[in-house]
Enzyme design. Structure first.
Site, PDB file in Angstrom:
ATOM      1  N   HIS A 118     -14.944   0.363  -2.087  1.00  0.00           N
ATOM      2  CA  HIS A 118     -13.816  -0.480  -1.669  1.00  0.00           C
ATOM      3  C   HIS A 118     -12.816   0.292  -0.811  1.00  0.00           C
ATOM      4  O   HIS A 118     -11.685  -0.156  -0.630  1.00  0.00           O
ATOM      5  CB  HIS A 118     -13.113  -1.074  -2.904  1.00  0.00           C
ATOM      6  CG  HIS A 118     -13.919  -2.135  -3.592  1.00  0.00           C
ATOM      7  ND1 HIS A 118     -13.620  -2.641  -4.828  1.00  0.00           N
ATOM      8  CD2 HIS A 118     -15.039  -2.807  -3.192  1.00  0.00           C
ATOM      9  CE1 HIS A 118     -14.510  -3.564  -5.178  1.00  0.00           C
ATOM     10  NE2 HIS A 118     -15.384  -3.682  -4.206  1.00  0.00           N
ATOM     11  N   TYR A 124       0.826  -1.215   0.000  1.00  0.00           N
ATOM     12  CA  TYR A 124       0.000   0.000   0.000  1.00  0.00           C
ATOM     13  C   TYR A 124       0.857   1.261   0.000  1.00  0.00           C
ATOM     14  O   TYR A 124       0.445   2.286  -0.566  1.00  0.00           O
ATOM     15  CB  TYR A 124      -1.026  -0.029   1.144  1.00  0.00           C
ATOM     16  CG  TYR A 124      -2.125  -1.011   0.789  1.00  0.00           C
ATOM     17  CD1 TYR A 124      -3.091  -0.677  -0.160  1.00  0.00           C
ATOM     18  CD2 TYR A 124      -2.155  -2.303   1.314  1.00  0.00           C
ATOM     19  CE1 TYR A 124      -4.066  -1.578  -0.554  1.00  0.00           C
ATOM     20  CE2 TYR A 124      -3.119  -3.221   0.928  1.00  0.00           C
ATOM     21  CZ  TYR A 124      -4.074  -2.849  -0.010  1.00  0.00           C
ATOM     22  OH  TYR A 124      -5.024  -3.752  -0.413  1.00  0.00           O
ATOM     23  N   GLU A 142     -13.008  -2.663 -24.045  1.00  0.00           N
ATOM     24  CA  GLU A 142     -13.547  -3.737 -24.891  1.00  0.00           C
ATOM     25  C   GLU A 142     -14.740  -4.367 -24.165  1.00  0.00           C
ATOM     26  O   GLU A 142     -14.873  -4.183 -22.959  1.00  0.00           O
ATOM     27  CB  GLU A 142     -12.453  -4.791 -25.138  1.00  0.00           C
ATOM     28  CG  GLU A 142     -11.885  -5.310 -23.843  1.00  0.00           C
ATOM     29  CD  GLU A 142     -10.564  -6.044 -24.006  1.00  0.00           C
ATOM     30  OE1 GLU A 142      -9.921  -5.901 -25.044  1.00  0.00           O
ATOM     31  OE2 GLU A 142     -10.208  -6.756 -23.064  1.00  0.00           O
ATOM     32  N   SER A 185     -14.140  -4.705 -15.069  1.00  0.00           N
ATOM     33  CA  SER A 185     -14.222  -5.999 -15.749  1.00  0.00           C
ATOM     34  C   SER A 185     -15.439  -6.812 -15.313  1.00  0.00           C
ATOM     35  O   SER A 185     -15.780  -7.809 -15.934  1.00  0.00           O
ATOM     36  CB  SER A 185     -12.950  -6.807 -15.478  1.00  0.00           C
ATOM     37  OG  SER A 185     -12.841  -7.068 -14.093  1.00  0.00           O
ATOM     38  N   GLN A 218     -15.119   1.675  -7.416  1.00  0.00           N
ATOM     39  CA  GLN A 218     -14.398   0.576  -6.773  1.00  0.00           C
ATOM     40  C   GLN A 218     -12.944   0.987  -6.564  1.00  0.00           C
ATOM     41  O   GLN A 218     -12.170   0.272  -5.956  1.00  0.00           O
ATOM     42  CB  GLN A 218     -14.430  -0.666  -7.665  1.00  0.00           C
ATOM     43  CG  GLN A 218     -15.816  -1.207  -7.918  1.00  0.00           C
ATOM     44  CD  GLN A 218     -15.811  -2.191  -9.075  1.00  0.00           C
ATOM     45  OE1 GLN A 218     -15.646  -3.397  -8.882  1.00  0.00           O
ATOM     46  NE2 GLN A 218     -15.973  -1.690 -10.276  1.00  0.00           N
ATOM     47  N   ALA A 254     -11.209   5.108 -22.096  1.00  0.00           N
ATOM     48  CA  ALA A 254     -12.117   5.904 -21.259  1.00  0.00           C
ATOM     49  C   ALA A 254     -12.005   7.391 -21.568  1.00  0.00           C
ATOM     50  O   ALA A 254     -13.015   8.099 -21.598  1.00  0.00           O
ATOM     51  CB  ALA A 254     -11.808   5.644 -19.784  1.00  0.00           C
TER      52      ALA A 254
END
Ligand code: OAD
Length: 235
Positions: A110, A55, A205, A179, A92, A221
């Site tokens: 998250h 992290y 995609e 995803s 997220q 994006a």
């Protein structure tokens, strides 16, 4: 005129062009860092310094001068500012690029790299610049371990009730750069659909879940998101 209620769910793909690695690409974060070791409560229990190191690298990356919001983050600010739109952004992502672009009240389901939490009391504090074994919380006596305020595998994401409520009222649900591998976020498209929203996927995609969406637009994006939002605002 009533406002169009839009819920946007973002994933790692929206920050990819800002210089933040995605998770599941062949050179993605999970390629070189076993999830079990760095993103589970058990991994933290076993080897906290390894988790801290992981992290600390993520936090340092955010501080890099080359890491900045891109045109996709900025287009969402335009969407927020549109008079006829009520926008909820659920991300997220644990980066702060939506906030740096100017989006207020982003729901970090998250968690966030910018927050730390006492592993015993649960008290959330602004993130330390770098975690270390010698650095504990200030809320307990004696001090306990600090951990990133990030949802690890096996833990329940934050703000689920607020998110489900927003999905319930949504007219449009847009998933950007995700995803669709990780639940509960991967299930939002189905939920939004059941609640009557139009569902849109914006991604590099088509994802494995693309058939669940009413509409899909594919490409980077930084191009697809502004183009979709401009078309939406000008229609
Ligand atoms: P993934 O890495 O699983 O997926 C990233 C998605 O972004 C893929 O569908 C790519 O096609 C797409 N993508 C990549 N570059 C893009 C670009 N420039 N423009 C548009 N799309 C692009 O990331 P997430 O779906 O966000 O959770 O992963 C979900 C969760 O899994 C993360 O929040 C994290 C991870 O494990 C936790 O750590 C709890």
């Amino acid at each position: 005129m009533s406002k169009t209620r839009i819920v946007v769910l973002t994933g790692a793909g929206i920050s990819q062009e800002s210089g933040i690695q995605t998770f599941r690409a062949s050179d993605g974060l999970w390629e070189n860092h076993p999830i079990k070791e760095v993103a589970t409560p058990q991994g933290f229990e076993r080897d906290p310094s390894k988790v801290y190191q992981f992290y600390n690298q993520r936090i340092a990356r955010l501080e890099d001068d080359n890491v900045n919001p891109n045109a996709a983050h900025k287009a969402l600010v335009d969407l927020h500012n549109a008079k006829n739109v009520e926008l909820t952004i659920v991300t997220q992502n644990v980066d702060d690029l939506h906030e740096r672009a100017g989006s207020p009240q982003v729901i970090h389901m998250h968690g966030s790299l910018r927050e730390a939490r006492c592993s015993v009391s649960g008290k959330v504090v602004p993130a330390v610049e770098a975690y270390g074994m010698e650095r504990g919380c200030e809320c307990c006596q004696p001090s306990n371990r600090l951990r990133p305020n990030i949802v690890w595998f096996g833990e329940v994401p934050f703000f689920m009730e607020t998110i489900e409520n927003a999905l319930f009222h949504a007219d449009v649900f847009i998933a950007i750069g995700t995803s669709g591998n990780v639940y509960p976020a991967a299930g939002f498209v189905e939920l939004a659909h059941q609640f009557g929203a139009k569902t849109v996927e914006l991604n590099l995609e088509p994802t494995g879940n693309h058939a669940q969406f009413d509409e899909g637009h594919y490409g980077k994006a930084s191009e697809v998101v502004p183009s979709y939002i401009n078309a939406f605002l000008n229609k």
